[in-house]
Motif scaffolding. Structure first.
Motif, mmCIF file in Angstrom:
data_model
loop_
_atom_site.group_PDB
_atom_site.id
_atom_site.type_symbol
_atom_site.label_atom_id
_atom_site.label_comp_id
_atom_site.label_asym_id
_atom_site.label_seq_id
_atom_site.Cartn_x
_atom_site.Cartn_y
_atom_site.Cartn_z
ATOM 1 N N LYS A 293 0.825 -1.203 0.000
ATOM 2 C CA LYS A 293 0.000 0.000 0.000
ATOM 3 C C LYS A 293 0.861 1.255 0.000
ATOM 4 O O LYS A 293 0.588 2.219 -0.720
ATOM 5 C CB LYS A 293 -0.912 -0.008 1.225
ATOM 6 C CG LYS A 293 -1.827 1.212 1.310
ATOM 7 C CD LYS A 293 -2.700 1.170 2.548
ATOM 8 C CE LYS A 293 -3.577 2.418 2.641
ATOM 9 N NZ LYS A 293 -4.415 2.415 3.870
ATOM 10 N N MET A 294 1.944 1.245 0.795
ATOM 11 C CA MET A 294 2.820 2.416 0.885
ATOM 12 C C MET A 294 3.457 2.755 -0.457
ATOM 13 O O MET A 294 3.638 3.925 -0.798
ATOM 14 C CB MET A 294 3.934 2.166 1.905
ATOM 15 C CG MET A 294 3.502 2.165 3.352
ATOM 16 S SD MET A 294 2.901 3.772 3.934
ATOM 17 C CE MET A 294 1.118 3.516 3.801
ATOM 18 N N ASN A 296 2.338 2.022 -3.460
ATOM 19 C CA ASN A 296 1.387 2.225 -4.548
ATOM 20 C C ASN A 296 1.658 3.577 -5.203
ATOM 21 O O ASN A 296 1.823 4.594 -4.526
ATOM 22 C CB ASN A 296 -0.036 2.172 -3.995
ATOM 23 C CG ASN A 296 -1.079 2.469 -5.035
ATOM 24 O OD1 ASN A 296 -1.374 3.631 -5.314
ATOM 25 N ND2 ASN A 296 -1.646 1.430 -5.619
ATOM 26 N N SER A 298 -0.045 5.813 -7.029
ATOM 27 C CA SER A 298 -0.944 6.946 -6.803
ATOM 28 C C SER A 298 -0.879 7.410 -5.351
ATOM 29 O O SER A 298 -0.979 8.608 -5.062
ATOM 30 C CB SER A 298 -2.379 6.579 -7.192
ATOM 31 O OG SER A 298 -2.841 5.476 -6.441
ATOM 32 N N GLU A 299 -0.705 6.450 -4.429
ATOM 33 C CA GLU A 299 -0.562 6.808 -3.024
ATOM 34 C C GLU A 299 0.690 7.667 -2.819
ATOM 35 O O GLU A 299 0.666 8.655 -2.091
ATOM 36 C CB GLU A 299 -0.467 5.545 -2.157
ATOM 37 C CG GLU A 299 -1.754 4.793 -1.987
ATOM 38 C CD GLU A 299 -2.684 5.429 -0.969
ATOM 39 O OE1 GLU A 299 -2.197 6.071 -0.033
ATOM 40 O OE2 GLU A 299 -3.914 5.280 -1.134
ATOM 41 N N MET A 300 1.793 7.258 -3.453
ATOM 42 C CA MET A 300 3.033 8.000 -3.271
ATOM 43 C C MET A 300 2.920 9.412 -3.826
ATOM 44 O O MET A 300 3.464 10.363 -3.246
ATOM 45 C CB MET A 300 4.201 7.257 -3.936
ATOM 46 C CG MET A 300 5.549 7.933 -3.720
ATOM 47 S SD MET A 300 5.970 8.257 -1.970
ATOM 48 C CE MET A 300 6.202 6.581 -1.363
ATOM 49 N N ARG A 301 2.204 9.584 -4.926
ATOM 50 C CA ARG A 301 1.997 10.929 -5.471
ATOM 51 C C ARG A 301 1.304 11.812 -4.419
ATOM 52 O O ARG A 301 1.711 12.966 -4.193
ATOM 53 C CB ARG A 301 1.148 10.845 -6.747
ATOM 54 C CG ARG A 301 0.668 12.189 -7.296
ATOM 55 C CD ARG A 301 1.745 12.929 -8.039
ATOM 56 N NE ARG A 301 1.330 14.286 -8.388
ATOM 57 C CZ ARG A 301 1.780 14.955 -9.435
ATOM 58 N NH1 ARG A 301 2.663 14.401 -10.239
ATOM 59 N NH2 ARG A 301 1.363 16.167 -9.673
ATOM 60 N N ARG A 302 0.282 11.275 -3.778
ATOM 61 C CA ARG A 302 -0.430 12.044 -2.753
ATOM 62 C C ARG A 302 0.457 12.312 -1.533
ATOM 63 O O ARG A 302 0.386 13.387 -0.927
ATOM 64 C CB ARG A 302 -1.704 11.295 -2.324
ATOM 65 C CG ARG A 302 -2.812 11.322 -3.372
ATOM 66 C CD ARG A 302 -4.129 10.860 -2.789
ATOM 67 N NE ARG A 302 -4.130 9.448 -2.520
ATOM 68 C CZ ARG A 302 -4.481 8.509 -3.413
ATOM 69 N NH1 ARG A 302 -4.837 8.881 -4.638
ATOM 70 N NH2 ARG A 302 -4.482 7.237 -3.097
ATOM 71 N N HIS A 303 1.295 11.345 -1.195
ATOM 72 C CA HIS A 303 2.193 11.527 -0.058
ATOM 73 C C HIS A 303 3.216 12.630 -0.326
ATOM 74 O O HIS A 303 3.519 13.441 0.567
ATOM 75 C CB HIS A 303 2.908 10.207 0.262
ATOM 76 C CG HIS A 303 1.993 9.142 0.765
ATOM 77 N ND1 HIS A 303 2.357 7.807 0.824
ATOM 78 C CD2 HIS A 303 0.719 9.196 1.239
ATOM 79 C CE1 HIS A 303 1.346 7.103 1.312
ATOM 80 N NE2 HIS A 303 0.347 7.920 1.561
ATOM 81 N N TYR A 327 8.174 13.442 -7.976
ATOM 82 C CA TYR A 327 7.482 12.205 -8.348
ATOM 83 C C TYR A 327 8.178 11.554 -9.547
ATOM 84 O O TYR A 327 8.289 10.327 -9.622
ATOM 85 C CB TYR A 327 6.023 12.513 -8.676
ATOM 86 C CG TYR A 327 5.160 11.287 -8.913
ATOM 87 C CD1 TYR A 327 5.066 10.295 -7.938
ATOM 88 C CD2 TYR A 327 4.429 11.129 -10.084
ATOM 89 C CE1 TYR A 327 4.277 9.172 -8.136
ATOM 90 C CE2 TYR A 327 3.631 10.014 -10.288
ATOM 91 C CZ TYR A 327 3.554 9.041 -9.311
ATOM 92 O OH TYR A 327 2.770 7.930 -9.510
#
Length: 398
Positions: A293-294, A296, A298-303, A327
């Motif tokens: 999950k970490m 992922n 799209s998740e990393m873009r948001r992070h 990114y």
């Protein structure tokens, strides 16, 4: 540690079974789920970013393994020690040296040729793990509370008692290690390997081959044996440390003698060995699932967005225009400085100032003033980039 105790084990049949025979399909299905998740891990991410994450995980492995033993130091102290910045406080400096020794021992073991279980689960690798760790420590750093200096890689030459458990007679330890080699150091399919690693972990702790350092050495070997699964991207030690009481409880339960005719055919309980395996595989599943999950995309873009917006609110030199090029570094790896500056869309002077600040704060790293730049994971960014992965790193170190 007295030889007067008379109920130590001396015959190899006394630690059978070495593998559970009942409900294997349940364990294999759980192990296969871990293998499938692991196979997807890191997809779409550049190898240099993978390497940065692996470096972070090594530090985590050291921190959490030492924490299990009650000898951890703050993650920031580990980071300082990695660049030879040791504390003036002797107690802290000792913990830093132990942490760095663990990291370097792990690196050394990872260079061993052949990562199949026939190589990694050999008892000789356990001895090598102990030597690789303790051989890096000063004598005063490997001296027990009783004043005993632990010799690197040396199998104990006296009887010991560990809690309620009396491990095998020291003269019998080589026989027990040889038997484990016959069972565990064999090729295994993906849905069997994790079960074998779990059993080897428990039974090696049961044998207790060394006077001290058994837990750390076994966890180093477990890391090596799991490397084809983890790819160095998730930490078994993290899961074990976060459930330390359960870890010790399940280990101890699997030491117990057989509980009646329906509990296998060996001297020890098959039921509790199976329960240990189920728990161990569950920990692995939690860890790989969390890291999947970490990482992922799209998740990393948001992070990254969350981190930069927060930093920009605190630091005028950090701007939201850093999000896209950062990114890009995460996905594409090392990038020429000129290309990074262009991706910000800012004027050259402002873009250079931004890049300079990103380098200063460690979000971007480079080998030299003119070298390409690449993505990094400084400790103070982890609460945004990899939230809850390494929460201890976010605690202020006084």
């Amino acid at each position: 540690m007295a030889d007067k105790i008379t109920h130590h084990y001396s015959q190899i049949h006394q630690f059978e079974p070495l593998l559970p025979q009942r409900k294997l399909d349940v364990l294999q299905d759980q192990a296969l789920e871990v293998a499938e998740k692991s196979s997807r891990l890191g997809g779409g991410i550049h190898s240099s970013t993978i390497s940065s994450i692996q470096g972070l995980v090594r530090s985590m492995n050291s921190y959490y393994s030492n924490r299990i033993e009650g000898q951890s130091t703050h993650p920031a102290n580990i980071e300082r020690a990695l660049v030879q910045d040791f504390s003036d406080m002797p107690s802290t400096a000792k913990l830093q040296r132990i942490a760095i020794a663990y990291i370097n021992a792990e690196k050394e073991l990872e260079k061993i040729g052949g990562l199949g279980l026939e190589n990694t689960l050999r008892s000789s690798i356990l001895l090598e793990a102990h030597r690789a760790l303790y051989g890096r420590l000063l004598p005063e750093d490997r001296t027990t509370e009783e004043g005993r200096v632990i010799e690197p890689g040396l199998v104990r030459q006296e009887n010991v008692t560990v809690g309620r458990h009396d491990p095998p007679l020291w003269t019998s330890v080589p026989d027990f290690l040889k038997r484990m080699d016959q069972i565990y150091a064999q090729p295994a399919s993906s849905n069997q390997s994790l079960i074998r690693v779990a059993c080897a972990h428990q039974r090696m702790m049961w044998v207790h081959p060394f006077l001290d350092g058994n837990g750390r050495a076994v966890r180093l070997q477990t890391h090596l044996a799991l490397l084809p699964l983890t790819k160095g991207l998730w930490s078994m030690n993290r899961g074990l440390a976060r459930q330390r009481d359960d870890y010790y409880a399940y280990l101890a339960a699997a030491d117990q003698p057989r509980q009646g005719d329906l509990d296998g055919r060996g001297n020890l309980s098959e039921k509790t060995l199976w329960e240990w395996c189920q728990w161990f595989i569950g920990i692995a599943n939690d860890q790989v699932g969390f890291m999947e999950k970490m990482l992922n995309l799209s998740e990393m873009r948001r992070h990254i967005e969350a981190l930069i917006f927060f930093r920009a609110s605190q630091d005028k030199a950090i701007r939201k225009e850093a999000i896209a090029p950062l990114y890009h570094l995460y996905l594409a790896g090392p990038t020429k400085r000129g290309d990074f500056l262009q991706m910000t869309g800012l004027g050259e002077r402002t873009a250079r100032s931004l890049l300079s600040r990103l380098l200063e704060t460690g979000l971007v790293m480079s080998d030299g003033h003119k070298s390409p730049v690449q993505f990094a994971f400084p400790l103070d960014s982890l609460q945004f980039l990899l939230p809850n992965l390494y929460p201890e790193a976010a605690i202020i170190n006084h």
